[in-house]
Write a protein that holds these residues in place. Sequence first.
Motif, PDB file in Angstrom:
ATOM      1  N   VAL A   1      33.563  34.882  39.785  1.00  0.00           N
ATOM      2  CA  VAL A   1      34.262  35.619  40.859  1.00  0.00           C
ATOM      3  C   VAL A   1      34.887  34.434  41.792  1.00  0.00           C
ATOM      4  N   THR A   2      36.240  34.541  41.879  1.00  0.00           N
ATOM      5  CA  THR A   2      36.858  33.346  42.655  1.00  0.00           C
ATOM      6  C   THR A   2      37.878  33.953  43.621  1.00  0.00           C
ATOM      7  N   ARG A   3      38.210  33.286  44.862  1.00  0.00           N
ATOM      8  CA  ARG A   3      39.313  33.824  45.466  1.00  0.00           C
ATOM      9  C   ARG A   3      40.366  32.653  45.785  1.00  0.00           C
ATOM     10  N   SER A   4      41.541  33.203  45.868  1.00  0.00           N
ATOM     11  CA  SER A   4      42.722  32.248  45.895  1.00  0.00           C
ATOM     12  C   SER A   4      43.999  32.905  47.073  1.00  0.00           C
ATOM     13  N   LYS A   5      44.760  32.213  47.365  1.00  0.00           N
ATOM     14  CA  LYS A   5      45.759  32.495  48.393  1.00  0.00           C
ATOM     15  C   LYS A   5      47.092  32.332  47.893  1.00  0.00           C
ATOM     16  N   SER A   6      47.869  33.650  48.038  1.00  0.00           N
ATOM     17  CA  SER A   6      49.190  33.440  47.527  1.00  0.00           C
ATOM     18  C   SER A   6      50.055  32.592  48.623  1.00  0.00           C
ATOM     19  N   ASN A   7      51.329  32.461  48.245  1.00  0.00           N
ATOM     20  CA  ASN A   7      52.152  31.784  48.987  1.00  0.00           C
ATOM     21  C   ASN A   7      52.476  32.555  50.349  1.00  0.00           C
ATOM     22  N   THR A   8      52.292  33.768  50.350  1.00  0.00           N
ATOM     23  CA  THR A   8      52.630  34.863  51.561  1.00  0.00           C
ATOM     24  C   THR A   8      51.240  34.688  52.379  1.00  0.00           C
ATOM     25  N   GLY A   9      50.069  33.960  51.962  1.00  0.00           N
ATOM     26  CA  GLY A   9      48.698  33.978  52.751  1.00  0.00           C
ATOM     27  C   GLY A   9      47.898  35.201  52.210  1.00  0.00           C
ATOM     28  N   LYS A  10      48.219  36.099  51.416  1.00  0.00           N
ATOM     29  CA  LYS A  10      47.351  36.964  50.999  1.00  0.00           C
ATOM     30  C   LYS A  10      46.257  36.607  49.983  1.00  0.00           C
ATOM     31  N   ILE A  11      44.870  37.299  50.464  1.00  0.00           N
ATOM     32  CA  ILE A  11      43.858  36.776  49.723  1.00  0.00           C
ATOM     33  C   ILE A  11      43.599  37.501  48.475  1.00  0.00           C
ATOM     34  N   LYS A  12      43.452  36.802  47.269  1.00  0.00           N
ATOM     35  CA  LYS A  12      43.010  37.715  46.220  1.00  0.00           C
ATOM     36  C   LYS A  12      41.800  37.456  45.703  1.00  0.00           C
ATOM     37  N   ILE A  13      40.744  38.224  45.026  1.00  0.00           N
ATOM     38  CA  ILE A  13      39.739  38.115  44.448  1.00  0.00           C
ATOM     39  C   ILE A  13      39.821  38.272  42.810  1.00  0.00           C
ATOM     40  N   SER A  14      39.489  37.282  42.143  1.00  0.00           N
ATOM     41  CA  SER A  14      39.681  37.367  40.700  1.00  0.00           C
ATOM     42  C   SER A  14      38.147  37.442  40.355  1.00  0.00           C
ATOM     43  N   MET A  15      38.074  38.635  39.572  1.00  0.00           N
ATOM     44  CA  MET A  15      36.540  38.875  38.874  1.00  0.00           C
ATOM     45  C   MET A  15      36.831  38.690  37.274  1.00  0.00           C
ATOM     46  N   LYS A  16      36.379  37.874  36.650  1.00  0.00           N
ATOM     47  CA  LYS A  16      36.688  37.258  35.204  1.00  0.00           C
ATOM     48  C   LYS A  16      35.124  38.029  34.649  1.00  0.00           C
ATOM     49  N   ILE A  17      35.216  38.830  33.825  1.00  0.00           N
ATOM     50  CA  ILE A  17      33.952  39.552  33.020  1.00  0.00           C
ATOM     51  C   ILE A  17      33.770  39.453  31.336  1.00  0.00           C
ATOM     52  N   ALA A  18      32.829  39.366  31.016  1.00  0.00           N
ATOM     53  CA  ALA A  18      32.514  39.453  29.397  1.00  0.00           C
ATOM     54  C   ALA A  18      31.216  40.075  29.237  1.00  0.00           C
ATOM     55  N   GLY A  19      31.431  40.764  27.912  1.00  0.00           N
ATOM     56  CA  GLY A  19      29.968  41.354  27.435  1.00  0.00           C
ATOM     57  C   GLY A  19      29.082  40.183  26.666  1.00  0.00           C
ATOM     58  N   GLU A  20      28.184  40.942  25.935  1.00  0.00           N
ATOM     59  CA  GLU A  20      27.351  40.109  25.281  1.00  0.00           C
ATOM     60  C   GLU A  20      28.247  39.264  24.125  1.00  0.00           C
ATOM     61  N   ASN A  21      29.115  39.799  23.525  1.00  0.00           N
ATOM     62  CA  ASN A  21      30.011  39.229  22.693  1.00  0.00           C
ATOM     63  C   ASN A  21      31.386  38.366  23.342  1.00  0.00           C
ATOM     64  N   THR A  22      31.170  37.422  23.544  1.00  0.00           N
ATOM     65  CA  THR A  22      32.329  36.726  24.136  1.00  0.00           C
ATOM     66  C   THR A  22      33.621  36.526  23.474  1.00  0.00           C
ATOM     67  N   ASP A  23      33.475  36.498  22.235  1.00  0.00           N
ATOM     68  CA  ASP A  23      34.728  36.862  21.539  1.00  0.00           C
ATOM     69  C   ASP A  23      35.562  38.090  21.599  1.00  0.00           C
ATOM     70  N   GLU A  24      34.853  39.076  21.947  1.00  0.00           N
ATOM     71  CA  GLU A  24      35.629  40.314  22.157  1.00  0.00           C
ATOM     72  C   GLU A  24      35.803  40.801  23.758  1.00  0.00           C
ATOM     73  N   VAL A  25      36.457  41.792  24.113  1.00  0.00           N
ATOM     74  CA  VAL A  25      36.695  42.314  25.318  1.00  0.00           C
ATOM     75  C   VAL A  25      35.780  43.574  25.528  1.00  0.00           C
ATOM     76  N   LEU A  26      35.554  43.924  26.730  1.00  0.00           N
ATOM     77  CA  LEU A  26      34.810  45.514  26.922  1.00  0.00           C
ATOM     78  C   LEU A  26      36.161  46.438  26.436  1.00  0.00           C
ATOM     79  N   SER A  27      35.578  47.500  25.857  1.00  0.00           N
ATOM     80  CA  SER A  27      36.540  48.426  25.633  1.00  0.00           C
ATOM     81  C   SER A  27      37.062  49.188  26.703  1.00  0.00           C
ATOM     82  N   ASP A  28      38.032  50.000  26.467  1.00  0.00           N
ATOM     83  CA  ASP A  28      38.960  50.772  27.606  1.00  0.00           C
ATOM     84  C   ASP A  28      37.912  51.281  28.463  1.00  0.00           C
ATOM     85  N   GLU A  29      37.169  52.132  27.699  1.00  0.00           N
ATOM     86  CA  GLU A  29      36.312  53.245  28.282  1.00  0.00           C
ATOM     87  C   GLU A  29      35.355  52.427  29.208  1.00  0.00           C
ATOM     88  N   LYS A  30      34.690  51.361  28.826  1.00  0.00           N
ATOM     89  CA  LYS A  30      33.729  50.603  29.633  1.00  0.00           C
ATOM     90  C   LYS A  30      34.389  49.836  30.731  1.00  0.00           C
TER      91      LYS A  30
END
Length: 292
Positions: free
Chosen positions: A123-152
């Motif tokens: 989880v990281t926080r960044s600020k745009s040029n307009t000053g708006k704060i955005k929180i980015s949450m990068k996630i992965a499951g057990e198998n890091t070569d894949e992504v979580l399914s749409d349902e999950k």
Amino acid sequence: MNRTLQEIIGLILSLKETNPFLQVLSSPSKTAVWRNIMEAVAFMIFNFQEAVNLHMKEIDDKIANQKVPRLPWYRNEALRFQYGFDLIPETDQFSSTYEDNGVQIEATPEQVEASKIIKYVAVTRSKSNTGKIKISMKIAGENTDEVLSDEKALAFKKFIEEIQAAGDDIVILNFLPDILKQDIEICYDPLVLLPNGMSIVSGKFPVRDTISRFLLNLPFNGELSVQKLLEEIKATEGVIDLNKLNIQSKWIEPGVGYGQFQPITISRIPKSGRFKIEDWSGITYINYQPQE
């Protein structure tokens, strides 16, 4: 100050020696009453010290993970997400039961653990040029070569929306790994390696194994240093020297897919949180002979 039990005993002994009324207690026997009393007192002091340390650690943990929308709190919330379980109304706690044919069943510890599908979070926080704060949450499951399914991914997004602080702009990145591409010339030792990089003894590919191990040991969302990677390769058995031609990576662009490879000059943090290698053809092996 943290002292070992023996240090506390030694301190009590030194204090006894400075007290003229206690200097008569000089029996060297390990079963002497005065010594047993002293060691019992030392043991109580040591255990009190350990209890205080444990208490302070618990307080520090509670402060660090209190229900305030700080980045570590969001990370811990993501890791405790339980796929298939609903939140108890008006709380942020998951129900311990699930419905089976109209009957509420108590979930087993194994079912609870299996429902925790988020294994890696950054989880990281960044600020745009307009000053708006955005929180980015990068996630992965057990198998890091894949992504979580749409349902999950949808269920996880719903969970975050329910527990997040009002006003926080959270972007969940559930992307395939960044692709790493390396163009490297390896000056190999013909006594150890074949011209294709295979070990004569083991039949494995030591340079590939080194790179794979290096990426595996990077923390999730960790910074890849080109210099450190090259140092690891150079230290591989059968590698005499190397020549870095180009190190590149590409990543998922939302709504587009993988973009074009971009050179890594010094280091890079993966957009998806991790790297993957699909093509090893960029590593070539040469029987280099220095010019005289």
